[in-house]
Design an enzyme around this catalytic site. Sequence first.
Site, PDB file in Angstrom:
ATOM      1  N   CYS A  93       0.798  -1.224   0.000  1.00  0.00           N
ATOM      2  CA  CYS A  93       0.000   0.000   0.000  1.00  0.00           C
ATOM      3  C   CYS A  93       0.842   1.291   0.000  1.00  0.00           C
ATOM      4  O   CYS A  93       1.378   1.648  -1.039  1.00  0.00           O
ATOM      5  CB  CYS A  93      -0.984  -0.054   1.173  1.00  0.00           C
ATOM      6  N   ARG A 127     -12.159   6.935   0.518  1.00  0.00           N
ATOM      7  CA  ARG A 127     -11.196   5.848   0.694  1.00  0.00           C
ATOM      8  C   ARG A 127     -11.774   4.544   0.143  1.00  0.00           C
ATOM      9  O   ARG A 127     -12.981   4.344   0.139  1.00  0.00           O
ATOM     10  CB  ARG A 127     -10.866   5.670   2.182  1.00  0.00           C
ATOM     11  N   HIS A 188      -3.231  -5.410   2.629  1.00  0.00           N
ATOM     12  CA  HIS A 188      -2.786  -5.639   4.006  1.00  0.00           C
ATOM     13  C   HIS A 188      -3.443  -6.938   4.444  1.00  0.00           C
ATOM     14  O   HIS A 188      -3.964  -7.678   3.630  1.00  0.00           O
ATOM     15  CB  HIS A 188      -3.307  -4.517   4.916  1.00  0.00           C
TER      16      HIS A 188
HETATM   17  N1  GLN Z   1      -1.669   6.793   2.712  1.00  0.00           N
HETATM   18  C1  GLN Z   1      -1.898   5.969   1.582  1.00  0.00           C
HETATM   19  C2  GLN Z   1      -3.317   6.042   1.055  1.00  0.00           C
HETATM   20  O1  GLN Z   1      -4.217   6.393   1.768  1.00  0.00           O
HETATM   21  C3  GLN Z   1      -1.532   4.529   1.941  1.00  0.00           C
HETATM   22  C4  GLN Z   1      -2.434   3.931   3.007  1.00  0.00           C
HETATM   23  C5  GLN Z   1      -2.035   2.543   3.454  1.00  0.00           C
HETATM   24  O2  GLN Z   1      -0.864   2.184   3.450  1.00  0.00           O
HETATM   25  N2  GLN Z   1      -3.010   1.775   3.894  1.00  0.00           N
HETATM   26  O3  GLN Z   1      -3.537   5.736  -0.086  1.00  0.00           O
END
Ligand code: GLN
Length: 238
Positions: A93, A127, A188
């Site tokens: 990520c 998100r 993840h």
């Molecule tokens: N900050 C990055 C995003 O929001 C990565 C987030 C993460 O590693 N889960 O895309």
Amino acid sequence: MNLLLYNLFPDRLNLYGDRGNVIALQKRCEWRGIHLMIADIKSTNDMNLSSVDIIFIGGGSDREQGLITTELLKIKNDFKFCVEDGISCLAICGGYQLLGSYYVTSEGTIHRGMEICDFHSTAQKDRQVGNILIETKEFGSVVGFENHSGRTYHSYKPLGKVIKGYGNNGEDGTEGLIYHNVIGTYLHGPILPKNPSITDHIIAASLERKYGKKELIELDDSQEYEAKQHAEKICLTL
Ligand code: GLN
């Protein structure tokens, strides 16, 4: 046989159990009599990329990514050299985004990446969150959890095709990236304990690069596959 793994900035980049990936690699090595040494890297001064076999980079919030980009830029040329030489790398990520040229946060802040591959990521206000299931050619089905605002578009080989979830951008149906022995992914979960074929691929590729040998002793993966099937079922029913 000995292998050395660098876990880059685990004090900053470690979300949703990402460290479990390092533990999975260590255990699957140990069960085969391979000694995997783990170095938690908090400063690039502590790194000697010519002696490392596996690089792991976890995910992080926009803020945490911003805290380590200056450090990462110091090693980008050496890192690129190692990638071209076949080093094994798993980047999750926020770490995956930093393999590209840059990541633009939803506030418009630009975090420069290491330019290992030619792509960039751009965040949107919303998100992309939830359990994710992908289908891959090399590793079969792969399960994980994603939570990112960044969208990544690239023309490299993807890790897989999204069956449920968002993946690289929620639009083109691709997830992750494969380049030489680098795997970048939004998954993840952590990804490796429930997807042992990826773990073994990373171990085998690093043994091949170091010792010219990549056959691994088979392990009983029944519990790992049971966990994966369970996660798959949840993914498909929710
Ligand atoms: N900050 C990055 C995003 O929001 C990565 C987030 C993460 O590693 N889960 O895309």
